[in-house]
Design a protein around this motif. Structure first.
Motif, mmCIF file in Angstrom:
data_model
loop_
_atom_site.group_PDB
_atom_site.id
_atom_site.type_symbol
_atom_site.label_atom_id
_atom_site.label_comp_id
_atom_site.label_asym_id
_atom_site.label_seq_id
_atom_site.Cartn_x
_atom_site.Cartn_y
_atom_site.Cartn_z
ATOM 1 N N ASP A 1 -20.034 5.380 12.955
ATOM 2 C CA ASP A 1 -20.081 4.154 13.746
ATOM 3 C C ASP A 1 -18.685 3.593 14.006
ATOM 4 N N PHE A 2 -18.513 3.017 15.191
ATOM 5 C CA PHE A 2 -17.323 2.228 15.505
ATOM 6 C C PHE A 2 -17.734 1.145 16.491
ATOM 7 N N LEU A 3 -16.836 0.214 16.731
ATOM 8 C CA LEU A 3 -17.128 -0.919 17.608
ATOM 9 C C LEU A 3 -16.614 -0.630 19.014
ATOM 10 N N TYR A 4 -17.480 -0.817 19.998
ATOM 11 C CA TYR A 4 -17.083 -0.672 21.402
ATOM 12 C C TYR A 4 -17.228 -2.030 22.088
ATOM 13 N N VAL A 5 -16.123 -2.520 22.661
ATOM 14 C CA VAL A 5 -16.111 -3.818 23.339
ATOM 15 C C VAL A 5 -15.549 -3.626 24.742
ATOM 16 N N ASN A 6 -16.235 -4.185 25.743
ATOM 17 C CA ASN A 6 -15.679 -4.193 27.095
ATOM 18 C C ASN A 6 -15.308 -5.623 27.473
ATOM 19 N N SER A 7 -14.302 -5.756 28.325
ATOM 20 C CA SER A 7 -13.807 -7.075 28.706
ATOM 21 C C SER A 7 -13.122 -6.979 30.067
ATOM 22 N N LEU A 8 -12.645 -8.122 30.553
ATOM 23 C CA LEU A 8 -11.888 -8.162 31.803
ATOM 24 C C LEU A 8 -10.423 -8.442 31.479
ATOM 25 N N GLY B 1 -9.660 -12.012 30.535
ATOM 26 C CA GLY B 1 -9.848 -12.118 29.097
ATOM 27 C C GLY B 1 -11.293 -12.313 28.672
ATOM 28 N N GLN B 2 -12.206 -12.383 29.630
ATOM 29 C CA GLN B 2 -13.614 -12.596 29.288
ATOM 30 C C GLN B 2 -14.175 -11.382 28.552
ATOM 31 N N LEU B 3 -14.765 -11.634 27.388
ATOM 32 C CA LEU B 3 -15.393 -10.558 26.629
ATOM 33 C C LEU B 3 -16.764 -10.251 27.198
ATOM 34 N N GLY B 4 -17.100 -8.978 27.205
ATOM 35 C CA GLY B 4 -18.430 -8.553 27.613
ATOM 36 C C GLY B 4 -19.275 -8.284 26.385
ATOM 37 N N ASP B 5 -19.960 -7.160 26.391
ATOM 38 C CA ASP B 5 -20.812 -6.804 25.257
ATOM 39 C C ASP B 5 -19.983 -6.175 24.142
ATOM 40 N N LEU C 1 -15.002 5.068 32.094
ATOM 41 C CA LEU C 1 -14.014 4.015 32.338
ATOM 42 C C LEU C 1 -14.117 3.475 33.755
ATOM 43 N N MET C 2 -14.552 4.319 34.683
ATOM 44 C CA MET C 2 -14.636 3.924 36.086
ATOM 45 C C MET C 2 -16.004 3.353 36.444
ATOM 46 N N HIS C 3 -16.794 3.038 35.437
ATOM 47 C CA HIS C 3 -18.117 2.455 35.666
ATOM 48 C C HIS C 3 -18.052 0.948 35.427
ATOM 49 N N ASP C 4 -18.889 0.215 36.124
ATOM 50 C CA ASP C 4 -18.909 -1.252 36.009
ATOM 51 C C ASP C 4 -19.640 -1.668 34.736
ATOM 52 N N MET C 5 -19.009 -1.425 33.589
ATOM 53 C CA MET C 5 -19.632 -1.757 32.313
ATOM 54 C C MET C 5 -19.753 -3.267 32.112
ATOM 55 N N HIS C 6 -18.902 -4.032 32.769
ATOM 56 C CA HIS C 6 -18.899 -5.485 32.588
ATOM 57 C C HIS C 6 -19.934 -6.183 33.472
ATOM 58 N N GLY C 7 -20.463 -5.473 34.456
ATOM 59 C CA GLY C 7 -21.472 -6.070 35.331
ATOM 60 C C GLY C 7 -20.899 -7.012 36.372
ATOM 61 N N VAL C 8 -19.749 -6.657 36.951
ATOM 62 C CA VAL C 8 -19.111 -7.511 37.961
ATOM 63 C C VAL C 8 -19.987 -7.628 39.210
ATOM 64 N N ALA C 9 -20.463 -6.494 39.720
ATOM 65 C CA ALA C 9 -21.291 -6.516 40.931
ATOM 66 C C ALA C 9 -22.571 -7.316 40.705
ATOM 67 N N HIS D 1 -11.511 -3.584 30.775
ATOM 68 C CA HIS D 1 -10.889 -3.016 29.575
ATOM 69 C C HIS D 1 -11.971 -2.507 28.628
ATOM 70 N N HIS D 2 -11.657 -1.410 27.948
ATOM 71 C CA HIS D 2 -12.585 -0.804 26.997
ATOM 72 C C HIS D 2 -11.851 -0.604 25.675
ATOM 73 N N SER D 3 -12.425 -1.103 24.596
ATOM 74 C CA SER D 3 -11.807 -0.993 23.271
ATOM 75 C C SER D 3 -12.718 -0.208 22.334
ATOM 76 N N PHE D 4 -12.160 0.835 21.720
ATOM 77 C CA PHE D 4 -12.827 1.565 20.646
ATOM 78 C C PHE D 4 -12.136 1.146 19.348
ATOM 79 N N ILE D 5 -12.874 0.504 18.450
ATOM 80 C CA ILE D 5 -12.262 -0.144 17.289
ATOM 81 C C ILE D 5 -12.887 0.371 15.996
ATOM 82 N N LYS D 6 -12.031 0.706 15.056
ATOM 83 C CA LYS D 6 -12.489 1.146 13.741
ATOM 84 C C LYS D 6 -13.173 -0.007 13.014
#
Length: 276
Positions: free
Chosen positions: A50-57, A71-75, A141-149, A213-218
């Motif tokens: 397991d690791f933490l995945y966070v998307n943001s703007l 700077g808005q955090l997504g999921d 990375l090129m997918h709208d993970m943040h749900g902008v549309a 932005h996409h963050s993979f975090i330990k």
């Protein structure tokens, strides 16, 4: 003549390596400048971990009314890479329903009773002695993970679609560190603006460009001590359902949401905190 061809070969080899940049950290990856792709390396010992995945703007729209701010955090998701045959899946576990038990069969029964979510699927493009697997991370990375549309449509600003030809990985904020790997992408959405808010903050309202932005975090160690929630505590709560709970005990488990702070001087009533 032989010297000429030798120099040409050296020049071509040097040029080839110059087009690729290697980044080492929590996840190692390679940037191919010619193809515009990120090739991620997944060691075998990081599969099913397991690791933490966070998307943001990282660059937003600029309208408070729409709400897509820099700077808005997504999921935030607890995820893991799982290899099945020639594919590697990024799976989000369903931690809302658990069995906190030493019984493996009990844990498995609850895990299989509730759905998981496959966030993305990748083809394994190369494997080194089955110890390191390589995948192309770029499509995710090129997918709208943040749900902008989706957000623009919800706010009645127009129907926009992702335009791949006007989008690219943004390497300025793509890096890797020992405990986290960071990826950034410039995404453009095209459509007809139907709302004044989006028109007021974009130079050309038919093309809305932001950066995601996409963050993979330990994950941290297991030394954190949770505190049971009490309505008089003045904290918000996080909760999950524990299906291994004895029948006379509430199945819903609630804990307060608090920072992980440890005193420098445990014996003191008031003490500075150890730097996280």
């Amino acid at each position: 003549m032989k010297t000429y061809y030798l120099l040409l070969l050296v020049a071509m080899t040097t040029s080839l390596f110059a087009q690729e940049s290697k980044y080492e950290g929590f996840f190692n990856f390679t940037w191919d400048d010619q193809k515009g792709t990120i090739i991620l390396e997944i060691p075998a010992d990081k599969l099913n971990q397991d690791f933490l995945y966070v998307n943001s703007l990282s660059a937003g729209l600029g309208s408070n009314d729409i709400g897509l701010d820099r700077g808005q955090l997504g999921d935030d998701r607890i995820v893991r890479f799982v290899k099945i045959g020639p594919r590697i899946l990024l799976i989000q576990r369903n931690l809302d329903y658990r069995a906190v038990s030493d019984n493996a069969l009990e844990r498995k029964a609850v895990e299989e009773a509730f759905a998981q979510s496959v966030i993305w699927g990748f083809d394994v493009i190369a494997s080194e002695d089955k110890s390191v697997h390589q995948i192309d991370l770029t499509p995710m990375l090129m997918h709208d993970m943040h749900g902008v549309a989706r957000r623009l449509k919800q706010r009645k600003q127009g129907t926009y679609k992702f335009d791949k030809t006007r989008s690219a990985v943004w390497m300025e904020r793509t890096k890797s560190f020992p405990d986290n790997s960071e990826f950034d992408a410039m995404l453009t959405f095209t459509g007809e603006a139907t709302g004044e808010w989006v028109r007021s903050v974009t130079p050309t309202s038919s093309a809305v460009t932001v950066r995601q932005h996409h963050s993979f975090i330990k994950l941290p160690d297991n030394q954190y001590k949770p505190r049971v929630f009490h309505p008089f505590a003045g904290f918000n709560s996080v909760s999950y359902y524990d299906y291994a709970t004895p029948i006379e005990t509430p199945i819903s488990k609630k804990f307060i949401a608090r920072h992980r702070l440890v005193k420098k001087n445990p014996g003191s009533t008031v003490s500075e905190a150890v730097e996280p």
